[in-house]
Design a protein around this motif. Structure first.
Motif, PDB file in Angstrom:
ATOM      1  N   ARG A 248       1.094  -1.239  -0.041  1.00 38.24           N
ATOM      2  CA  ARG A 248       0.056  -0.010   0.052  1.00 38.24           C
ATOM      3  C   ARG A 248       0.847   1.312  -0.089  1.00 38.24           C
ATOM      4  N   GLY A 249       2.210   1.164   0.275  1.00 36.05           N
ATOM      5  CA  GLY A 249       2.875   2.314   0.507  1.00 36.05           C
ATOM      6  C   GLY A 249       2.977   2.975  -0.926  1.00 36.05           C
ATOM      7  N   ASP A 250       3.563   2.189  -1.844  1.00 39.67           N
ATOM      8  CA  ASP A 250       3.616   2.828  -3.353  1.00 39.67           C
ATOM      9  C   ASP A 250       2.458   2.747  -3.955  1.00 39.67           C
ATOM     10  N   VAL A 280      -1.378  -8.197   3.327  1.00 38.73           N
ATOM     11  CA  VAL A 280      -1.513  -6.797   3.510  1.00 38.73           C
ATOM     12  C   VAL A 280      -0.369  -5.999   4.003  1.00 38.73           C
ATOM     13  N   ALA A 281       0.169  -5.200   3.552  1.00 36.37           N
ATOM     14  CA  ALA A 281       1.529  -4.527   3.902  1.00 36.37           C
ATOM     15  C   ALA A 281       1.485  -2.827   4.223  1.00 36.37           C
ATOM     16  N   THR A 282       2.110  -2.293   4.816  1.00 33.90           N
ATOM     17  CA  THR A 282       2.521  -0.949   4.765  1.00 33.90           C
ATOM     18  C   THR A 282       1.846  -0.138   5.976  1.00 33.90           C
ATOM     19  N   GLU A 298      -5.568   2.990  13.049  1.00 37.57           N
ATOM     20  CA  GLU A 298      -4.773   1.682  12.802  1.00 37.57           C
ATOM     21  C   GLU A 298      -5.386   0.178  13.146  1.00 37.57           C
ATOM     22  N   ALA A 299      -5.785   0.480  14.499  1.00 32.54           N
ATOM     23  CA  ALA A 299      -6.456  -0.845  14.945  1.00 32.54           C
ATOM     24  C   ALA A 299      -7.473  -1.390  14.115  1.00 32.54           C
ATOM     25  N   SER A 300      -8.291  -0.274  13.353  1.00 35.02           N
ATOM     26  CA  SER A 300      -9.368  -0.638  12.421  1.00 35.02           C
ATOM     27  C   SER A 300      -8.740  -1.366  11.313  1.00 35.02           C
ATOM     28  N   ASP A 301      -7.637  -0.543  10.987  1.00 33.90           N
ATOM     29  CA  ASP A 301      -7.135  -1.314   9.477  1.00 33.90           C
ATOM     30  C   ASP A 301      -6.683  -2.547   9.698  1.00 33.90           C
ATOM     31  N   VAL A 302      -6.037  -2.932  10.613  1.00 32.16           N
ATOM     32  CA  VAL A 302      -5.703  -4.457  10.951  1.00 32.16           C
ATOM     33  C   VAL A 302      -7.012  -5.359  10.791  1.00 32.16           C
ATOM     34  N   CYS A 313      -0.707 -10.136   7.586  1.00 34.93           N
ATOM     35  CA  CYS A 313      -0.474  -8.630   7.809  1.00 34.93           C
ATOM     36  C   CYS A 313       0.896  -8.522   7.965  1.00 34.93           C
ATOM     37  N   MET A 314       1.349  -7.448   7.541  1.00 33.82           N
ATOM     38  CA  MET A 314       2.923  -7.342   7.594  1.00 33.82           C
ATOM     39  C   MET A 314       3.288  -5.972   8.271  1.00 33.82           C
TER      40      MET A 314
END
Length: 482
Positions: A248-250, A280-282, A298-302, A313-314
């Motif tokens: 998801r970074g780039d 799922v990363a970044t 962030e907790a919701s994202d995970v 997850c990474m």
């Protein structure tokens, strides 16, 4: 209690190794906290330094008794800034910035790039994103030696930061010479997963697979989705790859950041359709670089990644350079556990459609799950040489605790990426009585808050893969634990 454990998250954790966690003791602590796969980022360091990290990972694995997997992340054709005249360089709104050919800068306001053909491939109107998209330039004019740009989003940049070119068609190869050298080293050192950055087509994945096959390497190839072209060719890429990473970074710079959540869901759904593991990363717990607690977002994202069906997850900088590597892993494991308990129990996940290669295995695995549910079994055990049967079971998303026993250590390490599978190494899995005794000993050690999770008299359903029992495809049997 040593790992694997029945009371840990079914969704797997990948953690990046870096200065904050690269000693044997620190790596062992992360394994005990819940790491299933360690990532070595080839963008940072030499092959000699990668070898040192790998040796420490293997030693930590030996100390903990847990055969953790290793993922080598090839840097790929990442375009970066050259050295700046000042650190940091402030880019003000409306300021003129110029990319010049070569590596030498003469005046303030000039930039160079590690990609020699950058000026050749830029056109007026193109966007140039710097520092993970925080600074944006627009190309105004291009000559044979210069590309004149204007700052349309202000901020600070530093030497060697990344350059993203959304919508620009680049001629750069998918693997640079250093990537090929790193991939060969990984093949020769029994790395379990090799990820390819900036994949654009399925041919990029095939080129890496062909290289690894020439070295008789069985590492799983993970394609990183971080380019618009990859989204346009998603089905073919997923079919060609052994697994996918939502980088998801780039990706969030190459496409509109508002589109990234929907793109993530689409990628995960496609992986589920083709039965391929997805990471799922970044920036999953980004604030834990310097904080002992993540933000609620962030907790919701995970949690949302778990609900969407990701296999893993990474963690990136959180473990590589953050102040709290172990707490980051523990927090991710806690969020995953709570999400699985609250949400996945209420879901009824349909069995995936698979190609003819796996149809018999899927039928036997489904029957084993239905038997286990009918008699209230506390455990499913899968005997497999290659891990294929365990992967089919993983895709059912059945919540019955499952261990996969293999006599191939490489298969055990690869199964660390399979959702809901707790891999165990056993030297002899073709002798049923020995296999049952091995699993029974492991099951007796599974406790939570001092209470045994599995007791004598509980039943266990064993599914043997089609490469275990001579003359048979898959075999299902029921055993009472002593």
């Amino acid at each position: 209690m040593p790992r694997p454990r029945l009371n840990e998250a079914r969704t797997k954790i990948v953690a990046t190794v870096g200065p904050a966690c690269d000693s044997v003791e620190q790596l062992a602590d992360l394994i005990e906290a819940g790491v299933d796969v360690f990532r070595i980022n080839s963008a940072h360091g030499t092959i000699e330094q990668h070898a040192e990290k790998l040796a420490n990972i293997r030693e930590a694995s030996k100390r903990t008794g847990f055969p953790v997997g290793v993922l080598m992340d090839l840097a790929g054709p990442k375009i970066r800034l050259g050295t700046l005249l000042e650190e940091p360089m402030v880019c003000s709104l409306g300021e003129k910035i110029t990319f010049v050919r070569g590596t030498q800068i003469e005046t303030k306001g000039e930039l160079t790039s590690t990609y020699a053909r950058l000026i050749d491939e830029l056109q007026p109107g193109d966007r140039v994103m710097l520092a993970d998209g925080t600074v944006a330039l627009q190309v105004q004019s291009v000559t044979s030696s210069r590309a004149e740009c204007v700052v349309v989003a202000a901020g600070e940049i530093r030497s060697r930061q990344g350059i993203n070119l959304p919508g620009v068609k680049l001629s750069v190869a998918a693997m640079l010479p250093i990537d090929i050298e790193t991939a060969i080293w990984a093949a020769q050192n029994e790395i379990d997963f090799i990820s390819l950055s900036f994949v654009r087509t399925h041919e990029d994945v095939r080129s890496l697979k062909d290289l690894l096959n020439s070295y008789e390497c069985r590492a799983l190839v993970i394609a990183k989705i971080e380019k618009p072209e990859a989204l346009n060719n998603l089905d073919r890429i997923v079919q060609e790859a052994d697994g996918i990473m939502v980088a998801r970074g780039d990706l969030g710079v190459e496409i509109d950041v508002a589109e990234t959540p929907v793109a993530q869901k689409r990628i995960i759904a496609t992986c589920k359709r083709f039965m391929k593991p997805v990471i799922v990363a970044t920036q999953m717990l980004e604030s834990m670089h310097h904080s002992q607690r993540p933000t609620r977002a962030e907790a919701s994202d995970v949690a949302n990644a778990v609900i969407d069906g990701t296999d893993a997850c990474m963690l990136s900088g959180e473990t590589a350079i953050g102040d709290f590597p172990q707490k980051s892993v523990e927090m991710m494991n806690r969020i995953m556990l709570k999400t699985e308990e609250a949400c996945l129990n209420a879901q009824s996940t349909p069995f995936c459609n698979v190609d003819e290669t796996f149809r018999v295995t899927q039928a036997a695995t489904r029957a084993g799950i239905e038997v286990a549910e009918a008699i209230g079994s506390k455990l499913i055990a899968i005997a497999t040489h290659s891990g294929g049967t365990a992967w089919v079971k993983s895709n059912t998303r059945s919540l019955i605790p499952t261990v996969a026993i293999s006599d191939h250590l490489a298969s055990v390490r690869r199964m660390n990426l399979f959702w809901g599978i707790e891999p165990i190494y056993c030297e002899d899995i073709e002798e049923t009585s020995r296999l049952i005794e091995h699993v029974s000993r492991w099951a007796r050690d599974q406790t939570e808050n001092g209470e045994a999770l599995i007791r004598p008299g509980d039943t266990m359903v064993v599914v043997s893969g089609n490469d275990i029992v001579e003359g048979a495809d898959n075999v299902i049997s029921i055993h009472t634990l002593s």
